[in-house]
Every structure is written in C-alpha cells, then in structure tokens.
Write a protein that holds these residues in place. Structure first.
Motif, PDB file in Angstrom:
ATOM      1  N   ALA A  16       1.031   3.899  -3.074  1.00 48.56           N
ATOM      2  CA  ALA A  16       0.536   5.249  -2.808  1.00 48.56           C
ATOM      3  C   ALA A  16       1.611   6.314  -3.004  1.00 48.56           C
ATOM      4  N   LEU A  61       0.819  -1.210   0.000  1.00 44.42           N
ATOM      5  CA  LEU A  61       0.000   0.000   0.000  1.00 44.42           C
ATOM      6  C   LEU A  61       0.855   1.262   0.000  1.00 44.42           C
ATOM      7  N   ALA A  92      -4.709  -5.515  -1.116  1.00 47.58           N
ATOM      8  CA  ALA A  92      -4.003  -4.372  -1.702  1.00 47.58           C
ATOM      9  C   ALA A  92      -4.425  -4.139  -3.143  1.00 47.58           C
ATOM     10  N   ASP A 128      -2.061   0.674 -10.680  1.00 43.52           N
ATOM     11  CA  ASP A 128      -2.892   0.555  -9.474  1.00 43.52           C
ATOM     12  C   ASP A 128      -4.304   1.096  -9.678  1.00 43.52           C
ATOM     13  N   SER A 137      -8.062  -2.780  -3.271  1.00 43.22           N
ATOM     14  CA  SER A 137      -8.375  -1.506  -2.613  1.00 43.22           C
ATOM     15  C   SER A 137      -7.884  -0.295  -3.394  1.00 43.22           C
ATOM     16  N   LEU A 138      -6.718  -0.387  -4.037  1.00 39.75           N
ATOM     17  CA  LEU A 138      -6.175   0.797  -4.711  1.00 39.75           C
ATOM     18  C   LEU A 138      -7.057   1.282  -5.859  1.00 39.75           C
TER      19      LEU A 138
END
Length: 202
Positions: free
Chosen positions: A67, A63, A188, A128, A191-192
C-alpha cells in the motif's frame, strides 16, 4: 513559440497515493506511522511458540509494503522495529525493549523491512493490481523474512548453547509457519487487486 507540457497518465503509483491523494511530507509521515501501527496491531495476533511465535505480522508487512510503496513501506517497518527496541510494547505479546535484539526471532523483524521494500517496489510497478503478478510478488516477499530470520536464529541459539543444526532450524523456524504463511500470502495477494478494482484507479 510553443511550450511542451509533459503529463503522466500512469496514475497513482501506490494504493496509498490513490486513496489519500496529494502527497506531502506530513502525509508521508502519517502513512509511515500508521503502517507501523498496523504491524504492531497485527503482531498481537499471536500464538506463542519457542523460539519464534506465530503472529499476524507477515500479513501486515505485505499489506503495508504494497500500500505504501518501497520507501515508505520500509520506513514503516523500520519505525516499528525502532519503536519496539526503544521499549514500546509493539512486538508480539505486547513486548518491547532493547533485549529483543537477543531473541532468536529478531532476525525476522529485520527481514520485515526488506520484505516491505520488495513488495512495495513491485507494487509501484503495478504488480499488486493484477492477480497473477500479485501472487508471485507477495510469494517472493513472504520468503524474504526467512532469508534474514533463519541465520539470525541459528546464530542466537548457538550463543545460547542450544541446538542450531539445519534440522532444528527448519523445524523451529519454517515448519510451524508453512500453513499460516500460505494463508497470509493468499489473503494479501488476493485482496490488493480487489481493493484497486474497487477504488476505480487500477
């Protein structure tokens, strides 16, 4: 006489840039420190096993790397490793100190730096933001710590006079992490793209 203005319509390259806005040295430093802190926090989600504990670190690494991007993600994980070696209790079970380098599990921490760099590099290329690419990218990044961790584990166990054959290394360093690793990878990777979609900046 006219002047050509070159503008970019590609938008922010990372999720952090989309959420934070204008970049500066102070902002980057804060994001790096924050990323290291997130990994330290997730490291305490731990099931103590020998020679490598099961922790939430890998999820945090994925993550944070995605990010922040390649450079800041790698710096965040390098900061985390250096802080732990300096004695801050950021490793699993609130441990830290230079002796950590002699633990069989330390190779995974080294691998985290490269895993964050890889997933960050892919995220800068918008992997992502798309579920299919995210699943592939996060899967690849999930494998990277093992590339460093398993040989390091074998090396340390050998110097401790303990079994370090392939079966032993796989049983200690791979098998216990398959289910948890798959769950963290899926979390992961799923979620992104959702966060990007919610931000309206994908």
């Amino acid at each position: 006489m006219t002047t050509a203005h070159i503008t970019s319509s590609s938008g922010p390259s990372t999720l952090a840039d989309a959420l934070v806005g204008r970049r500066s040295l102070a902002t980057d430093a804060g994001l790096v420190a924050g990323g290291a802190g997130v990994v330290a926090l997730f490291a305490q989600i731990s099931v103590p096993l020998w020679p490598v504990p099961v922790t939430g670190q890998t999820l945090a690494v994925l993550l944070v790397g995605a990010a922040l991007g390649a450079r800041r993600g790698a710096l965040a994980l390098l900061t985390y490793a250096v802080a732990g070696l300096a004695g801050l209790p950021v490793f699993a079970s609130f441990t830290g100190g230079p002796a950590a380098i002699f633990k069989p599990s330390f190779g995974f921490i080294v691998g985290f730096v490269f895993a964050a760099a890889l997933v960050g590099w892919l995220s800068e290329r918008k992997w992502d933001r798309h579920p299919g690419l995210a699943f592939l990218g996060f899967l690849g990044a999930s494998i990277v710590p093992f590339v460093f961790g398993l040989p390091y584990m074998a090396f340390v166990l050998a110097h401790l006079g303990m079994a370090h054959d392939l079966d032993t290394i796989v049983a200690a360093g791979v098998t216990p992490f398959l289910l948890g690793g798959a769950i963290k990878w899926l979390i992961a990777a799923a979620s992104l793209p959702l966060i990007w979609r919610a931000s309206g900046r994908a």
